[in-house]
Design an enzyme around this catalytic site. Structure first.
Site, PDB file in Angstrom:
ATOM      1  N   LYS A   1       0.544  -1.019  -0.067  1.00 45.58           N
ATOM      2  CA  LYS A   1       0.237  -0.168   0.160  1.00 45.58           C
ATOM      3  C   LYS A   1       1.012   1.310  -0.138  1.00 45.58           C
ATOM      4  O   LYS A   1       2.264   1.286   0.512  1.00 45.58           O
ATOM      5  CB  LYS A   1      -1.020  -0.012   0.942  1.00 45.58           C
ATOM      6  CG  LYS A   1      -1.963   0.754   0.930  1.00 45.58           C
ATOM      7  CD  LYS A   1      -2.818   0.193   0.270  1.00 45.58           C
ATOM      8  CE  LYS A   1      -4.061   0.922  -0.199  1.00 45.58           C
ATOM      9  NZ  LYS A   1      -5.122  -0.711  -0.203  1.00 45.58           N
TER      10      LYS A   1
HETATM   11  P1  NAD Z   1     -13.128   7.516  -3.308  1.00 47.64           P
HETATM   12  O1  NAD Z   1     -12.401   8.177  -2.370  1.00 47.64           O
HETATM   13  O2  NAD Z   1     -14.001   6.430  -3.806  1.00 47.64           O
HETATM   14  O3  NAD Z   1     -14.400   7.348  -2.165  1.00 47.64           O
HETATM   15  C1  NAD Z   1     -14.406   7.772  -0.443  1.00 47.64           C
HETATM   16  C2  NAD Z   1     -15.921   8.067  -0.743  1.00 47.64           C
HETATM   17  O4  NAD Z   1     -15.960   8.078   1.004  1.00 47.64           O
HETATM   18  C3  NAD Z   1     -16.343   9.403  -1.055  1.00 47.64           C
HETATM   19  O5  NAD Z   1     -17.898   9.209  -1.281  1.00 47.64           O
HETATM   20  C4  NAD Z   1     -16.220  10.604   0.648  1.00 47.64           C
HETATM   21  O6  NAD Z   1     -16.396  11.654   0.339  1.00 47.64           O
HETATM   22  C5  NAD Z   1     -16.668   9.188   1.194  1.00 47.64           C
HETATM   23  N1  NAD Z   1     -16.150   9.749   2.952  1.00 47.64           N
HETATM   24  C6  NAD Z   1     -14.891  10.143   3.178  1.00 47.64           C
HETATM   25  N2  NAD Z   1     -15.075  10.240   4.256  1.00 47.64           N
HETATM   26  C7  NAD Z   1     -16.044   9.569   4.277  1.00 47.64           C
HETATM   27  C8  NAD Z   1     -16.710   9.618   6.220  1.00 47.64           C
HETATM   28  N3  NAD Z   1     -15.423   9.920   7.174  1.00 47.64           N
HETATM   29  N4  NAD Z   1     -17.663   9.964   6.252  1.00 47.64           N
HETATM   30  C9  NAD Z   1     -18.164   9.796   5.638  1.00 47.64           C
HETATM   31  N5  NAD Z   1     -18.146   9.274   3.530  1.00 47.64           N
HETATM   32  C10 NAD Z   1     -16.792   9.694   3.851  1.00 47.64           C
HETATM   33  O7  NAD Z   1     -12.604   5.535  -2.673  1.00 47.64           O
HETATM   34  P2  NAD Z   1     -12.901   4.224  -2.734  1.00 47.64           P
HETATM   35  O8  NAD Z   1     -12.332   3.826  -3.734  1.00 47.64           O
HETATM   36  O9  NAD Z   1     -14.195   3.947  -3.130  1.00 47.64           O
HETATM   37  O10 NAD Z   1     -12.605   3.616  -1.667  1.00 47.64           O
HETATM   38  C11 NAD Z   1     -13.529   3.260   0.050  1.00 47.64           C
HETATM   39  C12 NAD Z   1     -12.339   2.533   0.174  1.00 47.64           C
HETATM   40  O11 NAD Z   1     -12.772   1.044  -0.147  1.00 47.64           O
HETATM   41  C13 NAD Z   1     -11.505   2.311   1.261  1.00 47.64           C
HETATM   42  O12 NAD Z   1     -11.498   2.264   2.575  1.00 47.64           O
HETATM   43  C14 NAD Z   1     -10.473   2.017   0.215  1.00 47.64           C
HETATM   44  O13 NAD Z   1      -8.890   1.469   0.864  1.00 47.64           O
HETATM   45  C15 NAD Z   1     -11.135   0.362  -0.134  1.00 47.64           C
HETATM   46  N6  NAD Z   1     -11.168  -0.041  -1.256  1.00 47.64           N
HETATM   47  C16 NAD Z   1     -11.342   0.269  -2.215  1.00 47.64           C
HETATM   48  C17 NAD Z   1     -11.067  -0.597  -3.785  1.00 47.64           C
HETATM   49  C18 NAD Z   1     -11.259   0.510  -4.791  1.00 47.64           C
HETATM   50  O14 NAD Z   1     -10.606  -0.372  -6.253  1.00 47.64           O
HETATM   51  N7  NAD Z   1     -11.325   1.904  -4.874  1.00 47.64           N
HETATM   52  C19 NAD Z   1     -10.728  -1.680  -3.202  1.00 47.64           C
HETATM   53  C20 NAD Z   1     -10.979  -2.201  -2.088  1.00 47.64           C
HETATM   54  C21 NAD Z   1     -10.893  -1.443  -0.971  1.00 47.64           C
END
Ligand code: NAD
Length: 418
Positions: A108
């Site tokens: 990461k």
């Molecule tokens: P992203 O930036 O696209 O979306 C994050 C969302 O969460 C946004 O809508 C943001 O406004 C919201 N957010 C942030 N802080 C917040 C809070 N305190 N309360 C409420 N909403 C909040 O990110 P993503 O890619 O969707 O990733 C989200 C999670 O999923 C992370 O933990 C990431 O590590 C995990 N993840 C992502 C992927 C991927 O393929 N994108 C894969 C596995 C895990």
């Protein structure tokens, strides 16, 4: 011995590891090797801002285990990015890849910055400088980055281009989650969110529930949460609440998810949407529902608020959204958790498909990818569910035990060098 990455989030990952080690039955040298990352690199990126000034950004890459193959994991842009956060997330990636039987270990990385405060030109310069400084430590057979919070297809395209410029030829297999036009995979963009719903469907099957009659709440409306909400909506489940960083929305009769996406596309966030009741993120987590999908970020359900949840199933779309204290409270309350290492593994699984396609320069169609993903997630889900039943453990412990055993078998066979 306390090491530099020894922060609360890393301790959370280590606590989970220690719990799983009790029943995983692995040798002491294997356990000792897996407690800490193999490698952690820190950088200070000097970047020229649009106004001509230079700013320094801390940046990190942590590689937890290369026993099963190259390390794999996202790059995030966030003010909370730290060595400890990257180390915890890298460890979780190791268990996730191993559980899914992908030939990868976990990594990461990220840059400590507020992506929303920068222009595209500034983000491009931050990314290219990071990619250039990272180049000696990554590679298609060594470590393959992917998108994470606040990074996307464009970020991956800049990394791929910067790395390729250094080599003198196109190297699409250096990153996954890039645009299809430069070797990205169809369905990668939707894979994590769609995978979350595939795992929910599988769990509903075991619990005797019908997905179409469930009331769901989704925290986070980005790549994972936004797509998961759409998949739930398309499968006729009722999404009664969603939220993002600007706050939450509630409609007991079901939110119009396509209208919410249109609003976010036009306005950048859920703020200002007036066809539902506005609520805070705290209120959202306490809404009465069947399925609560946590798809925002880590540490959202803690010892403080786990007692106020009113759902029947917690689903971890984000990484590390439930603290160990919350795990204990939810277990006591009889609320199962579909754990992150299993539930959001759709992203890395389709990343693996993307890397395989890039290496062979032969591309698959959307149906083939979706079917292969459902098969891989279904197989991992069944192994986790059955192990949890056999051992009377939580699904998280079962998922970690299953993942750790895969890595342990490889480490036992390879031994410690020299
Ligand atoms: P992203 O930036 O696209 O979306 C994050 C969302 O969460 C946004 O809508 C943001 O406004 C919201 N957010 C942030 N802080 C917040 C809070 N305190 N309360 C409420 N909403 C909040 O990110 P993503 O890619 O969707 O990733 C989200 C999670 O999923 C992370 O933990 C990431 O590590 C995990 N993840 C992502 C992927 C991927 O393929 N994108 C894969 C596995 C895990």
């Amino acid at each position: 011995m306390s090491l530099e990455w020894d922060t609360p989030l890393f301790q959370q990952a280590q606590t989970q590891l220690e719990r799983a080690l009790v029943t995983a039955g692995v040798s002491d040298f294997v356990a000792e090797r897996l407690r800490n990352p193999e490698r952690a690199v820190m950088f200070t990126l000097p970047v020229r801002m649009d106004d001509g000034t230079i700013r320094s950004f801390p940046a990190y890459r942590v590689q937890h285990s290369s026993v099963l193959g190259p390390t794999k994991g996202g790059i995030r842009y966030d003010l909370g990015v730290s060595l400890g956060e990257c180390a915890a997330l890298a460890m979780w990636m190791t268990w996730k890849c191993a559980l899914l039987r992908l030939p990868y270990g976990g990594a990461k990385g990220g840059v400590r910055c507020d992506a929303r405060a920068h222009s595209q030109a500034e983000l491009s310069r931050i990314t290219r400088r990071f990619a250039s400084d990272l180049a000696p430590f990554i590679g298609p057979k060594q470590d393959i980055p992917a998108p994470d919070m606040a990074t996307n297809e464009q970020t991956m395209a800049w990394i791929m281009d910067t790395y390729s410029m250094g080599k003198g030829y196109a190297v699409p297999e250096i990153v996954t989650g890039k645009p299809v036009s430069i070797g990205g995979s169809v369905f990668r963009h939707e894979a994590t969110g769609a995978g979350v719903v595939m795992v929910i469907e599988r769990a509903c099957g075991r619990l005797g529930w019908e997905l179409a009659t469930q009331r769901c709440v989704v925290q986070g409306f980005g790549n994972v949460g936004g797509i998961a909400a759409t998949e739930l909506y398309d499968k006729r489940a009722t999404v009664v609440g969603v939220s993002d960083i600007s706050g939450g929305l509630h409609d007991p009769n079901g939110l119009d998810i396509p209208a919410l996406h249109a609003h976010v596309a036009a306005n950048g966030s859920l703020e200002g949407y007036d066809r539902a009741r506005r609520i805070s993120n705290e209120e959202l987590l306490a809404l009465e529902c069947d399925i609560l999908v946590l798809a925002a970020r880590e540490d959202q359900v803690t010892g403080e608020n786990a007692g106020s949840l009113r759902c029947k199933l917690v689903v971890e779309g984000a990484n590390g959204p439930t603290s160990p204290a919350a795990d204990a409270i939810l277990a006591e309350r009889g609320i199962p958790i579909l754990p992150d290492v299993l539930t959001n593994a759709g992203g890395v699984t389709v990343s693996y498909f993307e890397w395989v396609q890039d290496l062979s320069r032969f591309f698959w169609d959307r149906d083939e990818i979706r079917n292969r993903l459902a098969e891989k997630l279904g197989d991992a889900f069944d192994r986790v569910w059955e192990l949890a039943e056999e051992r009377s453990t939580t699904l998280r412990d079962a998922a970690l035990i299953a993942g750790i055993r895969e890595v342990a078998a490889a480490l036992e066979a390879r031994g410690i060098y020299p």
